[in-house]
Design a protein around this motif. Structure first.
Motif, PDB file in Angstrom:
ATOM      1  N   MET A   1       0.824  -1.192   0.000  1.00 47.34           N
ATOM      2  CA  MET A   1       0.000   0.000   0.000  1.00 47.34           C
ATOM      3  C   MET A   1       0.869   1.257   0.000  1.00 47.34           C
ATOM      4  O   MET A   1       1.926   1.285   0.604  1.00 47.34           O
ATOM      5  N   ASN A   2       0.391   2.269  -0.631  1.00 47.19           N
ATOM      6  CA  ASN A   2       1.087   3.545  -0.694  1.00 47.19           C
ATOM      7  C   ASN A   2       1.091   4.207   0.676  1.00 47.19           C
ATOM      8  O   ASN A   2       0.058   4.290   1.333  1.00 47.19           O
ATOM      9  N   ALA A   3       2.247   4.686   1.122  1.00 48.38           N
ATOM     10  CA  ALA A   3       2.360   5.295   2.460  1.00 48.38           C
ATOM     11  C   ALA A   3       1.500   6.535   2.592  1.00 48.38           C
ATOM     12  O   ALA A   3       0.969   6.835   3.652  1.00 48.38           O
ATOM     13  N   VAL A   4       1.329   7.278   1.508  1.00 45.39           N
ATOM     14  CA  VAL A   4       0.516   8.498   1.557  1.00 45.39           C
ATOM     15  C   VAL A   4      -0.954   8.138   1.700  1.00 45.39           C
ATOM     16  O   VAL A   4      -1.710   8.808   2.399  1.00 45.39           O
ATOM     17  N   ALA A   5      -1.372   7.068   1.052  1.00 45.15           N
ATOM     18  CA  ALA A   5      -2.775   6.668   1.096  1.00 45.15           C
ATOM     19  C   ALA A   5      -3.128   5.924   2.381  1.00 45.15           C
ATOM     20  O   ALA A   5      -4.292   5.793   2.713  1.00 45.15           O
ATOM     21  N   THR A   6      -2.142   5.443   3.102  1.00 45.74           N
ATOM     22  CA  THR A   6      -2.391   4.704   4.327  1.00 45.74           C
ATOM     23  C   THR A   6      -2.870   5.653   5.419  1.00 45.74           C
ATOM     24  O   THR A   6      -2.192   6.627   5.729  1.00 45.74           O
ATOM     25  N   PRO A   7      -4.044   5.399   5.979  1.00 48.44           N
ATOM     26  CA  PRO A   7      -4.514   6.272   7.051  1.00 48.44           C
ATOM     27  C   PRO A   7      -3.647   6.119   8.304  1.00 48.44           C
ATOM     28  O   PRO A   7      -3.187   5.024   8.620  1.00 48.44           O
ATOM     29  N   ILE A   8      -3.439   7.219   8.975  1.00 51.34           N
ATOM     30  CA  ILE A   8      -2.659   7.210  10.215  1.00 51.34           C
ATOM     31  C   ILE A   8      -3.648   7.293  11.366  1.00 51.34           C
ATOM     32  O   ILE A   8      -4.348   8.285  11.515  1.00 51.34           O
ATOM     33  N   HIS A   9      -3.709   6.247  12.160  1.00 55.31           N
ATOM     34  CA  HIS A   9      -4.687   6.183  13.241  1.00 55.31           C
ATOM     35  C   HIS A   9      -4.203   6.887  14.506  1.00 55.31           C
ATOM     36  O   HIS A   9      -5.008   7.278  15.332  1.00 55.31           O
ATOM     37  N   ASN A  10      -2.903   7.040  14.651  1.00 52.38           N
ATOM     38  CA  ASN A  10      -2.363   7.733  15.811  1.00 52.38           C
ATOM     39  C   ASN A  10      -2.499   9.236  15.578  1.00 52.38           C
ATOM     40  O   ASN A  10      -1.852   9.787  14.687  1.00 52.38           O
ATOM     41  N   PRO A  11      -3.350   9.926  16.355  1.00 49.42           N
ATOM     42  CA  PRO A  11      -3.570  11.356  16.094  1.00 49.42           C
ATOM     43  C   PRO A  11      -2.323  12.207  16.263  1.00 49.42           C
ATOM     44  O   PRO A  11      -2.157  13.209  15.573  1.00 49.42           O
ATOM     45  N   ILE A  12      -1.427  11.807  17.149  1.00 46.39           N
ATOM     46  CA  ILE A  12      -0.207  12.596  17.357  1.00 46.39           C
ATOM     47  C   ILE A  12       0.632  12.590  16.082  1.00 46.39           C
ATOM     48  O   ILE A  12       1.093  13.641  15.627  1.00 46.39           O
ATOM     49  N   LEU A  13       0.800  11.435  15.475  1.00 47.93           N
ATOM     50  CA  LEU A  13       1.553  11.344  14.221  1.00 47.93           C
ATOM     51  C   LEU A  13       0.788  11.966  13.061  1.00 47.93           C
ATOM     52  O   LEU A  13       1.381  12.621  12.203  1.00 47.93           O
ATOM     53  N   ARG A  14      -0.523  11.733  13.011  1.00 51.11           N
ATOM     54  CA  ARG A  14      -1.339  12.284  11.922  1.00 51.11           C
ATOM     55  C   ARG A  14      -1.255  13.802  11.893  1.00 51.11           C
ATOM     56  O   ARG A  14      -1.011  14.400  10.849  1.00 51.11           O
ATOM     57  N   TYR A  15      -1.401  14.445  13.053  1.00 53.34           N
ATOM     58  CA  TYR A  15      -1.324  15.905  13.086  1.00 53.34           C
ATOM     59  C   TYR A  15       0.102  16.388  12.818  1.00 53.34           C
ATOM     60  O   TYR A  15       0.301  17.389  12.137  1.00 53.34           O
ATOM     61  N   TRP A  16       1.086  15.694  13.347  1.00 54.51           N
ATOM     62  CA  TRP A  16       2.486  16.071  13.123  1.00 54.51           C
ATOM     63  C   TRP A  16       2.795  16.099  11.621  1.00 54.51           C
ATOM     64  O   TRP A  16       3.526  16.943  11.141  1.00 54.51           O
ATOM     65  N   GLN A  17       2.212  15.159  10.886  1.00 56.93           N
ATOM     66  CA  GLN A  17       2.440  15.085   9.450  1.00 56.93           C
ATOM     67  C   GLN A  17       1.522  16.017   8.658  1.00 56.93           C
ATOM     68  O   GLN A  17       1.581  16.041   7.432  1.00 56.93           O
ATOM     69  N   GLY A  18       0.672  16.764   9.352  1.00 52.21           N
ATOM     70  CA  GLY A  18      -0.208  17.711   8.669  1.00 52.21           C
ATOM     71  C   GLY A  18      -1.396  17.081   7.995  1.00 52.21           C
ATOM     72  O   GLY A  18      -1.965  17.642   7.067  1.00 52.21           O
ATOM     73  N   ARG A  19      -1.833  15.925   8.483  1.00 51.29           N
ATOM     74  CA  ARG A  19      -2.919  15.187   7.847  1.00 51.29           C
ATOM     75  C   ARG A  19      -4.239  15.264   8.597  1.00 51.29           C
ATOM     76  O   ARG A  19      -5.175  14.544   8.268  1.00 51.29           O
ATOM     77  N   GLY A  20      -4.325  16.088   9.614  1.00 52.77           N
ATOM     78  CA  GLY A  20      -5.567  16.176  10.385  1.00 52.77           C
ATOM     79  C   GLY A  20      -6.307  17.484  10.118  1.00 52.77           C
ATOM     80  O   GLY A  20      -5.758  18.430   9.573  1.00 52.77           O
ATOM     81  N   ARG A  21      -7.574  17.496  10.510  1.00 53.39           N
ATOM     82  CA  ARG A  21      -8.376  18.712  10.364  1.00 53.39           C
ATOM     83  C   ARG A  21      -7.938  19.737  11.407  1.00 53.39           C
ATOM     84  O   ARG A  21      -7.612  19.398  12.542  1.00 53.39           O
ATOM     85  N   LEU A  22      -7.943  20.999  11.022  1.00 51.15           N
ATOM     86  CA  LEU A  22      -7.457  22.067  11.893  1.00 51.15           C
ATOM     87  C   LEU A  22      -8.337  22.263  13.126  1.00 51.15           C
ATOM     88  O   LEU A  22      -7.814  22.410  14.233  1.00 51.15           O
ATOM     89  N   ALA A  23      -9.650  22.282  12.966  1.00 54.44           N
ATOM     90  CA  ALA A  23     -10.533  22.622  14.092  1.00 54.44           C
ATOM     91  C   ALA A  23     -10.343  21.719  15.309  1.00 54.44           C
ATOM     92  O   ALA A  23     -10.121  22.226  16.414  1.00 54.44           O
TER      93      ALA A  23
END
Length: 126
Positions: A1-23
């Motif tokens: 699977m493509n690393a970019v397409a893989t969802p990140i379930h850990n919110p700390i890592l997801r936000y660190w990588q800029g993949r989370g919603r701002l609000a």
């Protein structure tokens, strides 16, 4: 699977990588998280329940958190669902979130200095 397409379930890592919603990042992890962390760091020493070691440990944890939240908000600042929430362009909201977080970090640094001063020089705190 493509690393970019893989969802990140850990919110700390997801936000660190800029993949989370701002609000939720800004209001939940940023504002609410900062308030809880400030109470946990400063509350016990100011109530006389802990001393300088607690404050120093808390300030170290707070510094790591501050770096994480600043970088995460900076990276997620464009992740806004609506094109113009409340009629304000999303770019303006992103820039506002960035600079308010920088101001909050400066405030946290000032709080850390004042906490250390009150513990190291109690006569000055009166």
């Amino acid at each position: 699977m493509n690393a970019v397409a893989t969802p990140i379930h850990n919110p700390i890592l997801r936000y660190w990588q800029g993949r989370g919603r701002l609000a939720p990042l800004y209001w939940g992890w940023g504002v609410a998280g900062s308030i809880v962390l400030a109470i946990l760091i400063a509350g016990p020493p100011l109530a006389g329940l802990a001393g300088l070691p607690w404050a120093l440990g808390g300030i170290a944890v707070g510094a790591v958190y501050t770096v994480w939240i600043l970088v995460s908000i900076w990276r997620c600042s464009g992740n806004i669902d609506s094109p113009a929430p409340l009629g304000v362009p999303r770019e303006a909201w992103g820039m506002l979130a960035r600079w308010l977080t920088v101001a909050w970090a400066i405030n946290a640094g000032g709080m850390a200095i004042m906490l250390l001063q009150s513990l190291m020089y109690p006569a000055l705190a009166r």
